[in-house]
Design a protein around this motif. Sequence first.
Motif, PDB file in Angstrom:
ATOM      1  N   THR A  34       0.655  -1.079  -0.031  1.00  0.00           N
ATOM      2  CA  THR A  34       0.116  -0.099   0.016  1.00  0.00           C
ATOM      3  C   THR A  34       0.961   1.335  -0.238  1.00  0.00           C
ATOM      4  O   THR A  34       0.171   2.100   0.207  1.00  0.00           O
ATOM      5  CB  THR A  34      -0.947  -0.025   1.287  1.00  0.00           C
ATOM      6  N   GLY A  35       2.252   1.209  -0.125  1.00  0.00           N
ATOM      7  CA  GLY A  35       3.076   2.401  -0.064  1.00  0.00           C
ATOM      8  C   GLY A  35       4.185   2.446   0.351  1.00  0.00           C
ATOM      9  O   GLY A  35       4.857   1.270   0.731  1.00  0.00           O
ATOM     10  N   PRO A  36       4.855   3.517   0.999  1.00  0.00           N
ATOM     11  CA  PRO A  36       6.299   3.429   1.233  1.00  0.00           C
ATOM     12  C   PRO A  36       6.128   2.715   2.872  1.00  0.00           C
ATOM     13  O   PRO A  36       5.283   2.621   3.535  1.00  0.00           O
ATOM     14  CB  PRO A  36       6.572   4.722   1.647  1.00  0.00           C
ATOM     15  N   GLY A  37       7.343   1.952   3.258  1.00  0.00           N
ATOM     16  CA  GLY A  37       7.615   1.375   4.403  1.00  0.00           C
ATOM     17  C   GLY A  37       8.286   2.093   5.426  1.00  0.00           C
ATOM     18  O   GLY A  37       7.644   3.102   6.167  1.00  0.00           O
ATOM     19  N   LEU A  38       9.482   1.534   6.156  1.00  0.00           N
ATOM     20  CA  LEU A  38      10.218   2.267   7.150  1.00  0.00           C
ATOM     21  C   LEU A  38      10.738   3.594   6.686  1.00  0.00           C
ATOM     22  O   LEU A  38      11.096   3.639   5.566  1.00  0.00           O
ATOM     23  CB  LEU A  38      11.126   1.233   7.637  1.00  0.00           C
ATOM     24  N   THR A  39      10.925   4.472   7.782  1.00  0.00           N
ATOM     25  CA  THR A  39      11.780   5.578   7.582  1.00  0.00           C
ATOM     26  C   THR A  39      13.191   5.344   7.819  1.00  0.00           C
ATOM     27  O   THR A  39      13.372   4.229   8.396  1.00  0.00           O
ATOM     28  CB  THR A  39      11.286   6.684   8.282  1.00  0.00           C
ATOM     29  N   GLU A  40      14.230   5.976   7.781  1.00  0.00           N
ATOM     30  CA  GLU A  40      15.403   5.905   8.373  1.00  0.00           C
ATOM     31  C   GLU A  40      15.454   5.693   9.687  1.00  0.00           C
ATOM     32  O   GLU A  40      16.027   4.802  10.314  1.00  0.00           O
ATOM     33  CB  GLU A  40      16.455   7.273   7.934  1.00  0.00           C
ATOM     34  N   ARG A  41      14.488   6.315  10.571  1.00  0.00           N
ATOM     35  CA  ARG A  41      14.386   6.205  11.907  1.00  0.00           C
ATOM     36  C   ARG A  41      13.787   4.901  12.372  1.00  0.00           C
ATOM     37  O   ARG A  41      14.114   4.192  13.191  1.00  0.00           O
ATOM     38  CB  ARG A  41      13.569   7.377  12.642  1.00  0.00           C
ATOM     39  N   GLY A  42      12.786   4.225  11.106  1.00  0.00           N
ATOM     40  CA  GLY A  42      12.414   2.930  11.411  1.00  0.00           C
ATOM     41  C   GLY A  42      13.546   1.902  11.249  1.00  0.00           C
ATOM     42  O   GLY A  42      13.692   0.979  12.152  1.00  0.00           O
ATOM     43  N   PHE A  43      14.551   2.101  10.388  1.00  0.00           N
ATOM     44  CA  PHE A  43      15.688   1.244  10.179  1.00  0.00           C
ATOM     45  C   PHE A  43      16.451   1.439  11.685  1.00  0.00           C
ATOM     46  O   PHE A  43      16.651   0.308  11.944  1.00  0.00           O
ATOM     47  CB  PHE A  43      16.311   1.608   9.124  1.00  0.00           C
ATOM     48  N   ASP A  44      16.724   2.509  12.068  1.00  0.00           N
ATOM     49  CA  ASP A  44      17.481   2.643  13.531  1.00  0.00           C
ATOM     50  C   ASP A  44      16.590   1.660  14.569  1.00  0.00           C
ATOM     51  O   ASP A  44      17.419   1.000  15.185  1.00  0.00           O
ATOM     52  CB  ASP A  44      17.487   4.116  14.037  1.00  0.00           C
ATOM     53  N   LEU A  45      15.409   2.075  14.656  1.00  0.00           N
ATOM     54  CA  LEU A  45      14.413   1.447  15.495  1.00  0.00           C
ATOM     55  C   LEU A  45      14.506  -0.149  15.631  1.00  0.00           C
ATOM     56  O   LEU A  45      14.840  -0.843  16.339  1.00  0.00           O
ATOM     57  CB  LEU A  45      13.018   1.667  15.498  1.00  0.00           C
ATOM     58  N   ILE A  46      14.743  -0.883  14.164  1.00  0.00           N
ATOM     59  CA  ILE A  46      14.755  -2.137  13.920  1.00  0.00           C
ATOM     60  C   ILE A  46      16.124  -2.934  14.349  1.00  0.00           C
ATOM     61  O   ILE A  46      16.193  -3.669  15.186  1.00  0.00           O
ATOM     62  CB  ILE A  46      14.573  -2.650  12.577  1.00  0.00           C
ATOM     63  N   ARG A  47      17.313  -1.920  13.929  1.00  0.00           N
ATOM     64  CA  ARG A  47      18.603  -2.337  14.529  1.00  0.00           C
ATOM     65  C   ARG A  47      18.515  -2.431  15.997  1.00  0.00           C
ATOM     66  O   ARG A  47      19.483  -3.228  16.710  1.00  0.00           O
ATOM     67  CB  ARG A  47      19.553  -1.517  13.842  1.00  0.00           C
ATOM     68  N   ALA A  48      18.012  -1.375  16.644  1.00  0.00           N
ATOM     69  CA  ALA A  48      18.241  -1.074  18.071  1.00  0.00           C
ATOM     70  C   ALA A  48      17.377  -2.172  18.832  1.00  0.00           C
ATOM     71  O   ALA A  48      17.930  -2.593  20.025  1.00  0.00           O
ATOM     72  CB  ALA A  48      17.578   0.031  18.716  1.00  0.00           C
ATOM     73  N   CYS A  49      16.268  -2.807  18.482  1.00  0.00           N
ATOM     74  CA  CYS A  49      15.487  -3.987  18.955  1.00  0.00           C
ATOM     75  C   CYS A  49      16.228  -5.055  18.786  1.00  0.00           C
ATOM     76  O   CYS A  49      16.556  -5.777  19.711  1.00  0.00           O
ATOM     77  CB  CYS A  49      14.068  -3.843  18.312  1.00  0.00           C
ATOM     78  N   ASN A  50      17.030  -5.325  17.774  1.00  0.00           N
ATOM     79  CA  ASN A  50      17.865  -6.669  17.378  1.00  0.00           C
ATOM     80  C   ASN A  50      18.966  -6.305  18.661  1.00  0.00           C
ATOM     81  O   ASN A  50      19.256  -7.650  19.292  1.00  0.00           O
ATOM     82  CB  ASN A  50      18.634  -6.619  16.057  1.00  0.00           C
ATOM     83  N   ARG A  51      19.502  -5.081  18.865  1.00  0.00           N
ATOM     84  CA  ARG A  51      20.604  -5.142  19.788  1.00  0.00           C
ATOM     85  C   ARG A  51      20.126  -5.647  21.308  1.00  0.00           C
ATOM     86  O   ARG A  51      20.756  -6.119  22.117  1.00  0.00           O
ATOM     87  CB  ARG A  51      21.119  -3.876  19.888  1.00  0.00           C
TER      88      ARG A  51
END
Length: 355
Positions: free
Chosen positions: A184-201
């Motif tokens: 339906t459209g655009p996905g994660l923002t740059e901050r979204g990518f940061d959030l994913i990496r922080a959750c992994n950590r």
Amino acid sequence: MTSAPIPVFDGHNDVLLRLFNDGGSDVAIQSFLKGSAGGHLDLPRARQGGLVGGLFAIFPPSPAMADFMELMQGEGYDLPLPEPLQLSDGQASTLAMASILFRIERASDGAVAVCRSVADIRAAMSRGALATVLHIEGAEAIDGNLAMLDVLHAAGLRSIGPVWSRPNIFGHGVPMRYPGSPDTGPGLTERGFDLIRACNRLGILIDLSHLNERGFWDVVEASDAPLVATHSNVHAICPVSRNLSDAQFEAIRASKGVVGLNYATAFLRPDGHMDADTGLDVMIRHLDAMLERLGEHGVALGSDYDGAVVPEAIGDVSLLPRLIEAMQAHGYGDDLIRRIAVENWLDVLGRTWKD
Ligand code: ZN
């Protein structure tokens, strides 16, 4: 037969939102601990139905949410994404709902535990306490610097859906649309990518259920954890935008991830109707299709109790044994039922969390 019900660990419920909407007072907390006539989930009914624990969602509501479910009616619908929330509003409701769960734990005399590890969950289960896990559905309380993420993780947060069906600083979310593709459209923002990496950590589970398809593939690219959709169904059976395409199922399987069956009739029925007059057969149809796509280790339950219209036969959590019976009647063996009902969740949480 009078044996104890098969234990169920559930991937998603919205009881904290119901208690928050009820005022979040001590009266609301006692209504959870002592039981009440309304809603789908409370402690006495959980015990009756064999619910041993689950992910308890904190969902920061949008101001005009009241008529939301009414709009998902009729032969088709296409709801616009609600407006973004202010950080202060997201924080106020998120902290209020976390506080409700902590106050429930304190008032429960050991009958409810907020769990931060699989060892916590197993310990709670073995002493007969309800094992709750803090989950956020829509990370509107979390600032762009992720300071609140550290605070919430320290408080016990172990699972995040970066977006609900609404845009925020991390991504866009999937609108409620029937029939409709999740693309339906655009996905994660740059901050979204940061959030994913922080959750992994930090070892926080990332829930894909309300992401659109682009956001889903962004998480596939960014995350090194198993892919998990806590409460989503099979798009090939019910073509609503919230359900998963076969390509998404394939990626989840490849990551050794898990999908929880959502009991919402709007996401189960081929016609997408929100109608409690829905048999359990369509749930078995989704489970069969999920098993085919994910294998026996990838399928679990994600009720959406207190957040959706569910089939009358399992109209509250005390009636869960009927779903187990439907699986038995369909020929699922005890081992498979145990995996779907409890073990697949504990297994994927153990491979995701770092505690
Ligand atoms: Zn949801």
